[in-house]
Design a protein around this motif. Structure first.
Motif, mmCIF file in Angstrom:
data_model
loop_
_atom_site.group_PDB
_atom_site.id
_atom_site.type_symbol
_atom_site.label_atom_id
_atom_site.label_comp_id
_atom_site.label_asym_id
_atom_site.label_seq_id
_atom_site.Cartn_x
_atom_site.Cartn_y
_atom_site.Cartn_z
ATOM 1 N N GLU A 1 0.766 -1.131 -0.002
ATOM 2 C CA GLU A 1 -0.056 -0.120 -0.071
ATOM 3 C C GLU A 1 0.841 1.121 -0.060
ATOM 4 N N ASP A 2 1.840 1.162 -0.781
ATOM 5 C CA ASP A 2 2.810 2.388 -1.199
ATOM 6 C C ASP A 2 3.277 3.303 0.063
ATOM 7 N N GLY A 3 3.869 2.155 0.937
ATOM 8 C CA GLY A 3 4.473 2.836 1.967
ATOM 9 C C GLY A 3 3.756 3.161 3.543
ATOM 10 N N ARG A 4 2.509 2.411 3.435
ATOM 11 C CA ARG A 4 1.658 2.825 4.491
ATOM 12 C C ARG A 4 2.333 2.447 5.784
ATOM 13 N N TYR A 5 3.222 1.512 5.778
ATOM 14 C CA TYR A 5 3.676 1.042 7.077
ATOM 15 C C TYR A 5 5.107 1.321 7.262
ATOM 16 N N ASP A 6 5.554 2.638 6.494
ATOM 17 C CA ASP A 6 6.700 2.972 6.868
ATOM 18 C C ASP A 6 6.615 4.529 7.098
#
Length: 330
Positions: A53-58
């Motif tokens: 999801e395009d870096g949602r968890y970064d």
């Protein structure tokens, strides 16, 4: 290395749905690929979660004194964050001291807390006896093995392998919470409840269920400028702890208002020294008081001839950490 299938799920929900059995998550791969090369782990499918999801968890998010960190945040990103270094240096210290620059850039903090032991008898499949690798097979370390690097706290008659990580000591000291997405939806558990002591089943290392994906860590009270991570090892870089202390301190004048102590390099899991904390709260910091607290922290130690030195080294590391913190401003 054995053949495997590589997949890249687009969302966390799809990754969780696809996980389980011989399908394992892959982020930085700094532990998984290592163990695959050694034939210790044999996944049939690897689920690359780095693009979920395009870096949602970064992310690294502060809200007042609380801190929330995405599980796909790179170790280097968190270690180098100016706000983290200023407000809770213990987190940054633990990551800086954990690995080489290349590994810190590749490895993600979610996988970091799940890294597996460096016990030679676990990592070398020529040793048939390893209850962590082959349940019920025995323990080569306890059966006449070399145990200099093994644990003295949280051990059992089935396993004395040391938990190798550094970052986890800071998380357990800070009362972090683990946010998990599982097959039944999201849930949260205390970081202190994530890892399991070996007891009779060393192969079951965490309380995670099949398919569980760590998505974030939250720390309700992360504002500890007077904190540090002290690591003692055989060489100054790229070596695992023989003993370490994650320490945080708040003073009310000359009296300890709050203190956090976690020990590394000496235990089978991330280890919180709560008895020592209780002894020190409400008192002034003195070398004598710290030495008594360190005695309490290691009161339950179980040693071999090779690793008995870790008890004294662990105590000295803890005492030194807090003597240095007491001299800090904050």
């Amino acid at each position: 290395m054995r053949p495997f299938r590589y997949e890249r799920p687009a969302t966390a929900a799809r990754a969780v749905a696809a996980a389980g059995g011989e399908a394992h998550f892959l982020a930085g791969g700094t532990t998984m690929v290592d163990l695959m090369k050694l034939d210790v782990m044999r996944p049939e499918r690897l689920l690359d979660i780095t693009q979920l999801e395009d870096g949602r968890y970064d992310f690294i998010d502060w809200d007042g004194k609380s801190l929330r960190i995405g599980a796909l945040t790179a170790m280097a990103t968190l270690a180098d964050d100016d706000e983290v270094r200023r407000r809770v240096p213990m987190l940054s210290d633990a990551l800086w001291l954990a690995a080489s620059p290349q590994i810190r850039k590749a490895a993600r903090i979610g996988g970091n807390v799940l890294q597996r032991t460096r016990c030679a008898y676990f990592r070398d499949t020529s040793y048939a006896q390893c209850n962590k690798r082959e349940p019920g097979s025995g323990c080569a370390a306890l059966d006449g093995g070399v145990t200099r690097g093994h644990a003295v706290l949280g051990t059992s008659s089935a396993c004395i392998a040391t938990y190798p990580g550094d970052f986890a000591q800071s998380l357990i000291a800070l009362d972090a919470v683990v946010e998990i997405l599982g097959k039944d939806g999201p849930r949260a558990v205390r970081f202190a409840e994530l890892h399991r002591q070996p007891h009779s089943r060393p192969d079951i290392e965490t309380t995670l269920e099949e398919g569980d994906l760590i998505v974030a860590f939250s720390i309700p009270d992360a504002d500890f400028p007077r904190s540090r991570y002290l690591k003692v090892r055989d060489r100054e870089s790229y070596a695992y702890a023989l003993a370490s202390t994650a320490g945080a301190l708040r003073m009310d004048g000359d009296v300890v208002a709050d203190i956090r102590i976690a020990l590394g390099g000496v235990a089978t899991v991330p280890w919180r020294a709560r008895e020592a904390e209780e002894m020190l709260k409400g008192s002034s910091i003195s070398e004598d008081g710290l030495e008594r607290a360190a005695e309490a922290a290691f009161a339950g130690a179980s040693t071999t001839e090779d690793n008995a030195y870790k008890v004294d080294l662990g105590k000295r590391t803890m005492v030194r950490t807090f003597l240095e913190l007491a001299r800090m401003e904050g």
